[in-house]
Design an enzyme around this catalytic site. Structure first.
Site, mmCIF file in Angstrom:
data_model
loop_
_atom_site.group_PDB
_atom_site.id
_atom_site.type_symbol
_atom_site.label_atom_id
_atom_site.label_comp_id
_atom_site.label_asym_id
_atom_site.label_seq_id
_atom_site.Cartn_x
_atom_site.Cartn_y
_atom_site.Cartn_z
ATOM 1 N N HIS A 42 -2.708 -2.982 0.001
ATOM 2 C CA HIS A 42 -1.449 -3.151 0.731
ATOM 3 C C HIS A 42 -0.717 -4.412 0.265
ATOM 4 C CE1 HIS A 42 -1.247 0.081 3.590
ATOM 5 N NE2 HIS A 42 -2.417 -0.195 4.153
ATOM 6 N N HIS A 63 -8.793 -1.497 0.160
ATOM 7 C CA HIS A 63 -7.620 -0.808 0.711
ATOM 8 C C HIS A 63 -6.611 -1.825 1.239
ATOM 9 C CE1 HIS A 63 -5.555 2.258 3.319
ATOM 10 N NE2 HIS A 63 -5.364 1.189 4.067
ATOM 11 N N GLU A 64 -7.090 -2.794 2.016
ATOM 12 C CA GLU A 64 -6.187 -3.786 2.598
ATOM 13 C C GLU A 64 -5.575 -4.684 1.526
ATOM 14 O OE1 GLU A 64 -5.211 -3.385 5.472
ATOM 15 O OE2 GLU A 64 -6.738 -1.944 6.072
ATOM 16 N N GLU A 66 0.187 4.512 2.642
ATOM 17 C CA GLU A 66 -1.240 4.560 2.968
ATOM 18 C C GLU A 66 -2.030 5.264 1.869
ATOM 19 O OE1 GLU A 66 -3.833 2.823 5.451
ATOM 20 O OE2 GLU A 66 -1.647 2.801 5.636
#
Length: 294
Positions: free
Chosen positions: A151, A147-148, A224
């Protein structure tokens, strides 16, 4: 109160700096034409310079600010099995996402969280909390890291910096329009820019600033969902859903702790249920991933 106080001091510092620049370069008329009318083009340009300038300075300093504010310790050399696993996982997922190897760190938060930041997708920072490493399974932690990294790969830091620059510009611009109106029309001051202009501008910076925060938060929530999708792609949908479900369990138990204000937008978990929320509700994120699986 401290946050508002710092905002006022920052705004005052900007006003003083603008005044110094005007005096040095002899362009004191940039806010006025013949002492009567507001020079809108010059004002908009000035606000854009400071609005985007502040946003991109924050972006360039984001890794340093994040490391200090979260007390992140960068892993130079693995000293434990967890640190070795973390470095190898970040390296694997970064390669899979097509970005350069980020710096990897751990911050001393007992609650589960993680964040990514940095101005360059090939020179970023990915950091996880000690609590996440302790309580999450390897599959769940791997999904959070994905997930990070999502980003970073999606360019979210630069995108939000651009959005922040735009809203900063218009906050400053419209705050000074209102200040000029109060000073000239209501207070009928015709001797340059008076105290009514400066006080009103500061007050409207705060008022418009709250609306600007809502706009930035809305964009953050949209990004997100994309980062969740990236985590599901880089790891697996099942692992990403399991990680969000575990975060929800901790949230329901009151164990969550948000990151410092400047880092909330890039954490795996953030405040929820309000217009200022940087993250969508976890239930909505889980549902989106379940639909993605189908």
């Amino acid at each position: 109160m401290l946050r508002i106080g710092l905002f006022l001091l920052t705004n005052l510092a900007v006003l003083i700096l603008v005044g110094i620049i005007f005096n040095i370069f002899g362009i004191g008329g940039i806010l006025q034409d013949n002492g009567v009318d507001l020079n809108l083009n010059a004002l908009l340009l000035l606000c854009a310079i400071f609005g985007f300038g502040g946003s991109f300075i924050s972006l360039l300093l984001s890794k340093t600010i994040a490391r200090i504010s979260t007390r992140t310790q960068i892993i130079e050399q693995a000293r434990s099995a967890d640190e070795q696993w973390l470095i190898e996982t970040v390296r694997e997922l970064s390669r899979k996402a097509g970005i350069g190897m980020p710096d990897v760190g751990i911050f001393p938060m007992p609650q589960a969280n993680a964040f990514a930041t940095g101005w360059n997708r090939n020179n970023a920072l990915v950091s996880v909390s000690a609590g996440l490493l302790q309580r999450f399974s390897r599959d769940e932690a791997r999904a959070v890291i994905g997930h990070e990294i999502g980003h970073v790969a999606n360019g979210d830091m630069v995108t939000l910096a651009l959005i922040q620059g735009v809203v900063n510009t218009f906050v400053m611009f419209f705050a000074r329009l209102v200040g000029f109106f109060v000073d000239r029309v209501i207070l009928r001051n015709e001797q340059g820019l008076g105290i009514g202009y400066f006080i009103t501008s500061i007050v409207m910076d705060i008022v418009f600033g709250f609306f600007a925060m809502m706009i930035v938060a809305w964009f953050s929530r949209r990004r997100e969902y994309r980062a969740d999708h990236s985590g599901a792609t880089l790891a697996s949908p099942q692992s990403m859903i399991a990680a969000l479900q575990r975060l929800k369990m901790e949230s329901d138990r009151g164990h969550e702790e948000p990151l410092p204000g400047n880092m909330k937008a890039f954490g795996i978990f953030g405040n929820m249920g309000a217009l200022m929320a940087t993250h969508p509700p976890l239930d909505d994120r889980i549902l989106a991933l379940q639909n993605f699986q189908k």
